[in-house]
Design an enzyme around this catalytic site. Structure first.
Site, mmCIF file in Angstrom:
data_model
loop_
_atom_site.group_PDB
_atom_site.id
_atom_site.type_symbol
_atom_site.label_atom_id
_atom_site.label_comp_id
_atom_site.label_asym_id
_atom_site.label_seq_id
_atom_site.Cartn_x
_atom_site.Cartn_y
_atom_site.Cartn_z
ATOM 1 N N GLY A 202 0.853 -1.184 0.000
ATOM 2 C CA GLY A 202 0.000 0.000 0.000
ATOM 3 C C GLY A 202 0.884 1.228 0.000
ATOM 4 N N CYS B 182 5.350 -6.128 1.822
ATOM 5 C CA CYS B 182 5.699 -4.705 1.765
ATOM 6 C C CYS B 182 4.973 -3.922 2.880
ATOM 7 C CB CYS B 182 5.418 -4.154 0.373
ATOM 8 S SG CYS B 182 6.213 -2.575 0.110
ATOM 9 N N TYR B 183 3.999 -3.078 2.504
ATOM 10 C CA TYR B 183 3.264 -2.352 3.550
ATOM 11 C C TYR B 183 2.679 -3.335 4.565
ATOM 12 C CZ TYR B 183 -0.111 0.833 5.737
ATOM 13 O OH TYR B 183 -0.815 1.587 6.644
ATOM 14 N N HIS C 95 7.995 -7.782 -3.145
ATOM 15 C CA HIS C 95 6.706 -8.167 -3.749
ATOM 16 C C HIS C 95 6.838 -9.505 -4.469
ATOM 17 C CE1 HIS C 95 4.438 -4.438 -3.092
ATOM 18 N NE2 HIS C 95 5.604 -3.839 -3.193
ATOM 19 N N GLU D 223 4.580 -11.272 -5.647
ATOM 20 C CA GLU D 223 3.529 -11.416 -6.668
ATOM 21 C C GLU D 223 3.954 -10.883 -8.039
ATOM 22 O OE1 GLU D 223 3.658 -9.317 -4.202
ATOM 23 O OE2 GLU D 223 2.620 -7.438 -4.573
ATOM 24 N N ASP E 102 -16.325 -13.049 -22.022
ATOM 25 C CA ASP E 102 -17.018 -13.298 -20.754
ATOM 26 C C ASP E 102 -18.471 -13.708 -20.961
ATOM 27 O OD1 ASP E 102 -14.631 -12.412 -19.830
ATOM 28 O OD2 ASP E 102 -15.347 -10.414 -19.273
ATOM 29 N N LYS F 194 -9.640 -13.205 -15.811
ATOM 30 C CA LYS F 194 -9.795 -13.387 -17.256
ATOM 31 C C LYS F 194 -9.183 -14.699 -17.763
ATOM 32 C CE LYS F 194 -11.346 -11.171 -20.887
ATOM 33 N NZ LYS F 194 -12.531 -10.301 -20.865
#
Ligand code: XMP
Length: 514
Positions: A55, A82-83, A169, A171, A227, A370
């Site tokens: 964040g 992180c945050y 991070h 991710e 979708d 997606k």
């Protein structure tokens, strides 16, 4: 859904959807919630683990997003990123302050490989750092498990309590072994079995739809996009002719797209469903005449869409269920899930409100990202060309024509776009490209064609590489290909005399132009 689940608590960082996607890549289901979510609600979901995201704030500042101390003593494993890592330390009595050296970018991190988080991770590994503050002192009971040249506490853990904190991070793909670390957390520390799989998701969804719908009548707004197509096929497999799909042709579709959709879903296609195509082009052009403001255009298209749809629905009579192809990022981006700000009002979310006479909404894809929707589409046997179709926004070419929309401009952008897509395919680039399309700028300029002065429009070509559409980079298309596209558009599309290539990444740009 009775799934084992990881909860991602969102503190407003830019990579938060990525965290959830990476967890799902470990075959573990995962949802994002705002840090404001009540602790009782989180407890009631019985998560197998909790991840606190990054964040933009400083956790020691007054009013900064926070969490309760109790979160760390629920007996549920927690991983702070992180945050989230700093906050964990701050709340548990450690010290976080402004770092003497700001770390940003790929950074070599030395990790203790005996940590459960760093099993099978190299001792020196490249991680993505982005922080102003740092953990100066870890909270009591924590052991330091990683450091960098400038960051003495790049990771810390209290293994007995299953609390883990990393300054970087995992991710982000730049963190070379990040997925392995997240895997270690969700599959190792949290003990998730990895039962989140597309084949079982599809099978379960079909069963659930049958149970929910019973003998009821179902209405689906079909756009032909990935979708709504996947949603429609899933419904048709579950309930066949109880489903009616209404396809509103708003005249803002890509070249030939209306006919293509009809071919697949219409009476001559492979699916058993009732299909209605509404030719509403002129209504949309009339409503859009002289309108230039992007949000207003989006609203008009959205509202007119609802009106057309409503009229069709009235002809069908009372229905029991309405299908929407909402997917998970729609929910998060619209501010219904995490902390993200609303950047654009997406046309397919929270639209279609209480206008048709129906009992309930069915959103079979609302939990999927997606790429997961595509996997579900393949599981359902939908042809690849449809499943891997370029994403196309609900408001269609309406937001790829900057400024006023006219029938003639629609023609220009349709033709330019068809040429561009054809050449990208011819060059063998289409498979690896995120999204590419042509847009019509609102700029006219002077040119010369066959000794004559022209004063015509400029087309912008856009192509982006992206994993999740939250961030994107302009794609590096070979110059030869661009040149060929330029030549063809200038020669073949009347009214266009200049071509630009858009180099902007997202942020600061967005993928679409409006
Ligand atoms: P932006 O322009 O927001 O686009 O960076 C990100 C992705 O979303 C698509 N997009 C939309 N999709 N309704 C949709 O269904 C919309 O109103 C809409 N606006 C943008 C865009 O094509 C890209 O893939």
């Amino acid at each position: 859904m009775n799934q084992e689940k990881i909860i991602v608590i969102d503190f407003g960082g830019q990579y938060n959807q990525l965290v959830a996607r990476r967890v799902r890549e470990c075959n573990v289901y995962c949802e994002i919630y705002s840090y404001r979510t009540d602790l009782e609600q989180i407890k009631s979901m019985r998560p197998k683990g909790i991840i606190l995201t990054g964040g933009p704030d400083s956790c020691y500042k007054e009013g900064a997003p926070t969490c309760s101390r109790e979160l760390f003593s629920l007996g549920i494993p927690v991983l702070g990123l992180c945050y989230g890592a700093q906050l964990m330390m701050h709340v548990l009595g450690g010290k976080v302050e402004k770092a003497p050296v700001r770390e940003y970018g790929k950074t070599e991190v030395s990790v203790n490989t005996s940590s459960p988080l760093f099993q099978n991770v190299s001792e020196k590994t490249i991680c993505w750092m982005s922080h102003f503050d740092y953990i100066a002192d870890a909270a009591k009971g924590f052991e330091i498990t990683a450091h960098t040249k400038d960051c003495p506490i790049a990771a810390a853990e209290y293994a007995a309590k299953n609390l883990y904190a990393v300054q970087f991070h995992p991710e982000v793909l730049h963190t070379m072994e990040g997925t392995r670390m997240l895997y270690n957390f969700v599959r190792g520390v949290c003990g998730c079995g990895g039962t989140w799989r597309m084949d079982s998701f599809v099978e379960n969804s079909i069963q659930e739809i049958r149970k929910k719908v019973g003998g009821g009548k179902v209405l689906c707004a079909l756009s032909g996009g990935v979708d709504s197509s996947v949603a429609a096929v899933m419904l048709s497999k579950a309930i066949g002719k109880q489903l009616t799909c209404v396809f509103v042709d708003h005249g803002l579709l890509r070249k030939n797209e209306g006919d293509e959709v009809e071919e697949v879903f219409g009476p001559n296609g492979p699916y058993e469903l009732n299909f209605i195509r509404v030719h509403a082009q002129n209504r949309f052009y009339e409503k859009l005449a002289h309108v230039t403001e992007p949000e207003e255009k989006r609203k008009i298209i959205g509202e007119e869409f609802i009106r057309v749809f409503e009229e069709e629905a009235k002809k069908i009579g009372a229905v029991d269920f309405l299908v929407q192809g909402t997917i998970y990022p729609d929910i998060v981006e619209s501010g219904l899930g995490g902390e993200s700000a609303v950047i654009k009002s997406h046309h397919n979310v929270g639209g279609l409100p209480d206008f048709v006479d129906f009992k309930e909404i069915v959103e079979p894809l609302r939990d999927l990202f997606k790429d997961e929707v595509r996997k579900a589409g393949l599981e359902l046997g939908i042809p690849e060309y449809l499943v891997f179709r370029q994403p196309f926004p609900g408001p269609g070419l309406g937001i790829r024509i900057i400024g006023e929309v006219t029938m003639d401009k629609v023609r220009m952008v349709q033709e330019a776009d068809a040429i561009y897509r054809e050449e990208i395919e011819n060059a063998g680039l289409s498979k690896n490209m995120g999204q590419y399309f042509a847009a019509l700028t609102n700029m006219r300029s002077v040119g010369v064609m066959g000794d004559e002065r022209t004063y015509d429009y400029a087309v912008a070509l856009r192509a982006v590489e992206t994993v999740d559409f939250m961030t994107a980079e302009a794609a590096e298309i070979p110059y030869e290909v661009l040149k060929k596209v330029m030549n063809r558009i200038i020669n073949e599309v009347k009214g266009v005399n200049r071509i630009f290539y858009d180099l902007t990444s997202k942020p600061p740009g967005t993928v679409e132009f409006e």
